[in-house]
Write a protein that holds these residues in place. Structure first.
Motif, PDB file in Angstrom:
ATOM      1  N   ARG A 275       8.808   5.095   0.401  1.00  0.00           N
ATOM      2  CA  ARG A 275       9.107   3.653   0.510  1.00  0.00           C
ATOM      3  C   ARG A 275       8.335   3.015   1.674  1.00  0.00           C
ATOM      4  N   PHE A 276       8.241   3.758   2.771  1.00  0.00           N
ATOM      5  CA  PHE A 276       7.493   3.244   3.928  1.00  0.00           C
ATOM      6  C   PHE A 276       6.019   3.062   3.576  1.00  0.00           C
ATOM      7  N   ILE A 277       5.488   4.044   2.853  1.00  0.00           N
ATOM      8  CA  ILE A 277       4.065   3.984   2.509  1.00  0.00           C
ATOM      9  C   ILE A 277       3.801   2.804   1.574  1.00  0.00           C
ATOM     10  N   SER A 278       4.671   2.671   0.574  1.00  0.00           N
ATOM     11  CA  SER A 278       4.502   1.583  -0.377  1.00  0.00           C
ATOM     12  C   SER A 278       4.600   0.229   0.332  1.00  0.00           C
ATOM     13  N   PHE A 279       5.633   0.071   1.169  1.00  0.00           N
ATOM     14  CA  PHE A 279       5.839  -1.202   1.872  1.00  0.00           C
ATOM     15  C   PHE A 279       4.652  -1.503   2.805  1.00  0.00           C
ATOM     16  N   GLY A 280       4.259  -0.513   3.576  1.00  0.00           N
ATOM     17  CA  GLY A 280       3.202  -0.726   4.576  1.00  0.00           C
ATOM     18  C   GLY A 280       1.849  -1.012   3.957  1.00  0.00           C
ATOM     19  N   THR A 281       1.513  -0.296   2.891  1.00  0.00           N
ATOM     20  CA  THR A 281       0.182  -0.514   2.310  1.00  0.00           C
ATOM     21  C   THR A 281       0.131  -1.835   1.536  1.00  0.00           C
ATOM     22  N   HIS A 282       1.226  -2.180   0.854  1.00  0.00           N
ATOM     23  CA  HIS A 282       1.206  -3.418   0.062  1.00  0.00           C
ATOM     24  C   HIS A 282       1.450  -4.673   0.895  1.00  0.00           C
ATOM     25  N   ILE A 283       2.331  -4.593   1.879  1.00  0.00           N
ATOM     26  CA  ILE A 283       2.654  -5.810   2.651  1.00  0.00           C
ATOM     27  C   ILE A 283       1.642  -6.020   3.775  1.00  0.00           C
ATOM     28  N   PHE A 284       1.330  -4.953   4.492  1.00  0.00           N
ATOM     29  CA  PHE A 284       0.500  -5.129   5.696  1.00  0.00           C
ATOM     30  C   PHE A 284      -0.941  -4.651   5.492  1.00  0.00           C
ATOM     31  N   GLY A 285      -1.246  -4.155   4.301  1.00  0.00           N
ATOM     32  CA  GLY A 285      -2.616  -3.707   4.034  1.00  0.00           C
ATOM     33  C   GLY A 285      -3.030  -2.489   4.840  1.00  0.00           C
TER      34      GLY A 285
ATOM     35  N   ASP B 158      -4.193   1.143   5.615  1.00  0.00           N
ATOM     36  CA  ASP B 158      -5.120   2.007   4.870  1.00  0.00           C
ATOM     37  C   ASP B 158      -4.352   3.183   4.221  1.00  0.00           C
ATOM     38  N   PRO B 159      -4.322   3.249   2.884  1.00  0.00           N
ATOM     39  CA  PRO B 159      -3.540   4.305   2.212  1.00  0.00           C
ATOM     40  C   PRO B 159      -4.111   5.708   2.397  1.00  0.00           C
ATOM     41  N   SER B 160      -5.360   5.799   2.912  1.00  0.00           N
ATOM     42  CA  SER B 160      -5.934   7.141   3.084  1.00  0.00           C
ATOM     43  C   SER B 160      -5.504   7.791   4.407  1.00  0.00           C
ATOM     44  N   LEU B 161      -4.799   7.052   5.252  1.00  0.00           N
ATOM     45  CA  LEU B 161      -4.324   7.631   6.526  1.00  0.00           C
ATOM     46  C   LEU B 161      -3.238   8.672   6.250  1.00  0.00           C
ATOM     47  N   PRO B 162      -2.977   9.578   7.190  1.00  0.00           N
ATOM     48  CA  PRO B 162      -1.875  10.533   7.000  1.00  0.00           C
ATOM     49  C   PRO B 162      -0.548   9.781   6.827  1.00  0.00           C
ATOM     50  N   GLU B 163       0.348  10.358   5.992  1.00  0.00           N
ATOM     51  CA  GLU B 163       1.592   9.667   5.633  1.00  0.00           C
ATOM     52  C   GLU B 163       2.407   9.242   6.858  1.00  0.00           C
TER      53      GLU B 163
ATOM     54  N   GLU C 146       4.628   5.093  10.522  1.00  0.00           N
ATOM     55  CA  GLU C 146       4.818   4.570  11.887  1.00  0.00           C
ATOM     56  C   GLU C 146       4.165   3.198  12.051  1.00  0.00           C
ATOM     57  N   LEU C 147       2.991   3.038  11.418  1.00  0.00           N
ATOM     58  CA  LEU C 147       2.343   1.718  11.471  1.00  0.00           C
ATOM     59  C   LEU C 147       3.187   0.667  10.746  1.00  0.00           C
ATOM     60  N   THR C 148       3.836   1.077   9.656  1.00  0.00           N
ATOM     61  CA  THR C 148       4.684   0.144   8.901  1.00  0.00           C
ATOM     62  C   THR C 148       5.825  -0.362   9.775  1.00  0.00           C
ATOM     63  N   ILE C 149       6.423   0.555  10.529  1.00  0.00           N
ATOM     64  CA  ILE C 149       7.522   0.158  11.424  1.00  0.00           C
ATOM     65  C   ILE C 149       6.982  -0.779  12.512  1.00  0.00           C
ATOM     66  N   ALA C 150       5.829  -0.428  13.068  1.00  0.00           N
ATOM     67  CA  ALA C 150       5.254  -1.263  14.140  1.00  0.00           C
ATOM     68  C   ALA C 150       4.906  -2.658  13.618  1.00  0.00           C
ATOM     69  N   ARG C 151       4.334  -2.732  12.419  1.00  0.00           N
ATOM     70  CA  ARG C 151       3.948  -4.042  11.851  1.00  0.00           C
ATOM     71  C   ARG C 151       5.190  -4.891  11.554  1.00  0.00           C
ATOM     72  N   THR C 152       6.251  -4.232  11.094  1.00  0.00           N
ATOM     73  CA  THR C 152       7.486  -4.978  10.814  1.00  0.00           C
ATOM     74  C   THR C 152       8.007  -5.596  12.111  1.00  0.00           C
ATOM     75  N   TYR C 153       8.044  -4.785  13.164  1.00  0.00           N
ATOM     76  CA  TYR C 153       8.491  -5.263  14.477  1.00  0.00           C
ATOM     77  C   TYR C 153       7.622  -6.438  14.937  1.00  0.00           C
ATOM     78  N   GLU C 154       6.293  -6.240  14.839  1.00  0.00           N
ATOM     79  CA  GLU C 154       5.365  -7.280  15.323  1.00  0.00           C
ATOM     80  C   GLU C 154       5.505  -8.581  14.525  1.00  0.00           C
ATOM     81  N   THR C 155       5.810  -8.434  13.233  1.00  0.00           N
ATOM     82  CA  THR C 155       5.972  -9.637  12.406  1.00  0.00           C
ATOM     83  C   THR C 155       7.142 -10.468  12.920  1.00  0.00           C
ATOM     84  N   PHE C 156       8.290  -9.823  13.128  1.00  0.00           N
ATOM     85  CA  PHE C 156       9.448 -10.573  13.632  1.00  0.00           C
ATOM     86  C   PHE C 156       9.154 -11.134  15.026  1.00  0.00           C
ATOM     87  N   GLU C 157       8.504 -10.334  15.849  1.00  0.00           N
ATOM     88  CA  GLU C 157       8.166 -10.784  17.210  1.00  0.00           C
ATOM     89  C   GLU C 157       7.230 -11.999  17.159  1.00  0.00           C
TER      90      GLU C 157
END
Ligand code: NZQ
Ligand code: ZN
Length: 387
Positions: free
Chosen positions: A303-313, A315-320, A325-336
């Motif tokens: 779910r994290f991979i799907s959300f992060g690659t589709h919402i924040f673009g 790179d899907p080739s990065l390690p899972e 972790e980037l998905t969590i960081a981007r979510t935080y940064e978006t609210f901030e």
């Protein structure tokens, strides 16, 4: 894919001048109308006068001063009393989610002989409710297009979600121009609320491509249009798309065929608002990234991979693990980036009652059965990480 029943009987009347349809919406429901509203924003934007003018032929009774995080003892009971004493035919709610929610509880309580709290806490099932029409002035909760309401009882630190099909508004009038005056704080909180509504439906066990696609489109639209509305509060198209996103975000259409997640961030946030009366969307923005971090595991990774690659673009080739972790960081940064305070301390919550709240949530919210189950200890860890 899960079985589903999807049914939304509410008629949405959306766009500029949609308020002109108000008399036609109310006429079939009766003449004696209870007009409900909050602390006065509808007077400042001229909507109160407009409504009174349009309804000159109706008999109008009023309940004003409905609080954010609407309170049972002051607002719901007072509304029920007015309805019963004046044989009200229908309720017209004009305001944000709090005014709509309070009005839904009033509609149910007005036609019930006992204590309305018994309905709100499901001790008794309502047999009927007064019809509700609303004019929405704040895009966030989706209350205008769902059959839920959330009512607070200060003396017991309860904030309870009450859902019943009888509570769908008959008509919801949405003119995005009424949201031009919504403050930056409430616009940001509204965006965080609606984004989290979608995440609560997206982060689950069974999910469909259809639901994923709708959720992703809605989250992207919310982020884009919230950013524009924060900079240009009177940008009609941004406010309009944002408003439509919010209406759809909480009425189950975006998660057709999905399994139920348990809505964990809402369960936790409702306790924060109940104990500290904070703004719902701000509490969610603070909790969400900490909850994500806490539940990240092999089981939830996809779910994290799907959300992060589709919402924040991302790179899907990065390690899972890195994507997650980037998905969590981007979510935080978006609210901030919306300007939301991202720590509990910034909204007046310290460590003193975290244990008490974690216990309250664990006992009342059933999160041990959520998609990513949370024990009392897990909830406490999430609260501590949010400080
Ligand atoms: O009281 P007034 O003067 O109207 O001011 C309000 C209030 O101070 C102001 N506001 C509203 N429209 C405005 C405006 N200010 C300027 N211009 C306008 N056009 O905004 C402040 C917050 O209003 P409120 O109604 O409390 O905000 P919101 O719509 O975010 O509602 C929050 C409540 O809804 C519940 C929340 O828990 C919270 O109690 N929720 C309801 C849900 C539902 N029914 O489905 C789901 C949600 O998850 C949520 O829990
Ligand atoms: Zn919410």
């Amino acid at each position: 894919m899960e079985n589903f029943i999807y049914h939304t009987p509410t008629k949405l009347i959306f766009g500029k001048d949609s308020v002109s349809k108000l008399p036609d919406a109310l006429r079939p429901l009766g003449k004696r109308i209870l007009l409900t509203y909050g602390g006065g924003s509808i007077k400042k934007i001229g909507l109160y006068d407009e409504v009174k003018h349009l309804l000159a032929d109706f008999e109008i009774f009023e309940l004003s001063g409905i609080e954010p995080n609407p309170k049972y003892t002051t607002s719901v009971l007072e509304g029920v009393r007015i309805c019963k004493e004046n044989r009200i035919d229908a309720v017209l709610a004009v305001g944000g989610g709090s005014v709509l929610d309070c009005s839904k509880a009033i509609c149910a309580g007005a036609l019930y002989d006992g204590e309305p709290w018994d309905l709100i806490t499901y001790k008794v099932k309502a047999k009927k409710a007064l019809p509700l029409v609303d004019i929405l002035t704040l895009a966030a909760t989706g209350s205008e297009y769902d059959c839920g309401c959330v009512i607070s009882r200060t003396e017991t630190n309860d904030k309870v979600g009450y859902i019943d099909e009888l509570l769908f508004p008959v008509v919801s009038i949405l003119d995005p121009r009424y949201t031009f005056s919504v403050s930056k704080k409430q616009t940001a909180a509204g965006a965080a609320d609606a984004i989290n509504h979608i995440m609560e439906q997206y982060f689950c066990a069974e999910h469909t491509d259809l639901a994923d696609g709708m959720c992703e489109a809605a989250v992207k639209s919310l982020i884009k249009n919230a950013k524009i509305a924060l900079k240009e509060p009177e940008n009609y198209d941004a406010r309009a798309e944002f408003m439509a996103d919010c209406s759809l975000a909480c009425n189950d259409i975006l998660s057709i065929g999905n399994s139920y997640s348990g809505w964990p961030c809402h369960a936790i946030e409702h306790a924060l608002s109940a104990y500290y009366d904070i703004t719902h969307g701000e509490g969610l923005a603070i909790i969400t990234p900490r909850w994500m971090k806490h539940i990240l595991s092999e089981k939830t990774m996809e779910r994290f991979i799907s959300f992060g690659t589709h919402i924040f673009g991302i790179d899907p080739s990065l390690p899972e693990q890195e994507i997650a972790e980037l998905t969590i960081a981007r979510t935080y940064e978006t609210f901030e980036s919306f300007g939301i305070p991202m720590h509990l301390r910034e909204v007046g919550i310290d460590e003193s009652r975290l244990g008490e709240m974690a216990h309250h949530i664990a006992v009342n919210e059933g999160l041990d059965k959520a998609w990513a189950p949370l024990s009392e200890e897990d909830i406490l860890d999430i609260l501590k990480a949010s400080l």
